[in-house]
Design an enzyme around this catalytic site. Structure first.
Site, PDB file in Angstrom:
ATOM      1  N   GLU A   1      30.000   4.240 -29.399  1.00 41.62           N
ATOM      2  CA  GLU A   1      30.020   2.917 -30.017  1.00 41.62           C
ATOM      3  C   GLU A   1      31.214   2.707 -30.949  1.00 41.62           C
ATOM      4  OE1 GLU A   1      25.959   0.788 -30.312  1.00 41.62           O
ATOM      5  OE2 GLU A   1      25.764   2.654 -31.449  1.00 41.62           O
TER       6      GLU A   1
ATOM      7  N   HIS B   1      28.485   2.055 -39.300  1.00 44.59           N
ATOM      8  CA  HIS B   1      27.389   1.676 -38.409  1.00 44.59           C
ATOM      9  C   HIS B   1      26.259   2.671 -38.603  1.00 44.59           C
ATOM     10  CE1 HIS B   1      24.869   0.663 -35.104  1.00 44.59           C
ATOM     11  NE2 HIS B   1      25.140   1.750 -34.416  1.00 44.59           N
TER      12      HIS B   1
END
Length: 246
Positions: free
Chosen positions: A82, A101
């Site tokens: 990601e 994140h």
């Protein structure tokens, strides 16, 4: 393979590695989640650890990527799937110097319900302007929920807009800031604020009864928190230095 933008000072690499460990120590990340920082000498490059548990990160684990999320200089170590979260936020937001994140557990419920996340105390003043929710299904239908390519990263960056934090439905959240220290502070206090809001809702029973910060209170309170964020970073950074020696 894109070329590197050049060497990075060892202390910066150590700070990025320490940020990963700080986030783990504060309960924001566990075996998953990641932090990145824009390259100090090149706005079209960013630095983030290779794919490993954040609490295990060391300075030698930091990789360099371009904004398409390709590793620089033939670095063939495995990057986070990601990383596109980071690359597309950096591309869309020149004001952002670092991104976190996470899947912090107290935050996730606010991406599942209609009750909005609110700024419940002054250390979370950066949330007062509203916290958007990114629903990956809106643009991409049924997926594995992961932001695993540039198109999904673009959609997330668009949902984030000009805000410092966005929730990700059934997934987690992103927090960003002009510096690594600010992004880490915001990620930590987004999780703390979520816990406070859960407790307040349990007492109140209705989100509309919460005496949360107004937009203007948030704007005013967030200014001194830039100093508070640095103070918190200094504490957390020393704890990592005492453990690791770097």
């Amino acid at each position: 393979m894109p070329a590197s933008a050049g060497p990075v000072a060892p202390e910066i690499l150590a700070d990025i590695a320490a940020a990963s460990r700080i986030l783990a120590a504060r309960g924001v990340v566990d075996g998953f989640g990641h932090v990145s920082m824009r390259h100090p000498e090149a706005s079209d490059r960013f630095l983030m650890p290779r794919a490993l548990a954040p609490a295990l990160t060391e300075p030698a684990d930091i990789m360099e990527f371009d904004l398409d999320c390709a590793a620089c200089d033939g670095d063939d170590r495995k990057g986070f799937l990601e990383r596109f979260i980071h690359g597309e936020i950096f591309r869309a937001r020149p004001d952002v110097g670092a991104v976190v994140h996470s899947h912090s557990p107290s935050v996730i419920p606010f991406g599942l319900v209609t009750a909005p996340m609110q700024a419940c105390f002054h250390n979370a003043a950066f949330l007062a302007g509203g916290v958007p929710v990114f629903d990956i299904a809106c643009d991409h239908g049924d997926t594995d929920m992961l932001v695993s390519d540039n198109a999904k990263g673009v959609a997330l960056a668009r949902a984030l807009g000009d805000r410092p934090v966005a929730l990700m439905r059934a997934h987690g959240s992103v927090a960003c800031g002009p510096t690594l220290q600010t992004a880490v502070f915001r990620a930590v206090y987004t999780e703390v604020n979520a816990r406070v809001q859960h407790w307040a809702l349990a007492l109140a029973g209705d989100a509309e009864t919460l005496a949360s910060l107004s937009d203007e209170e948030g704007r005013l309170a967030d200014q001194p928190n830039q100093t508070a964020g640095r103070r918190a970073w200094d504490l957390w950074r020393r704890e990592i230095r005492d453990q690791t020696g770097w």
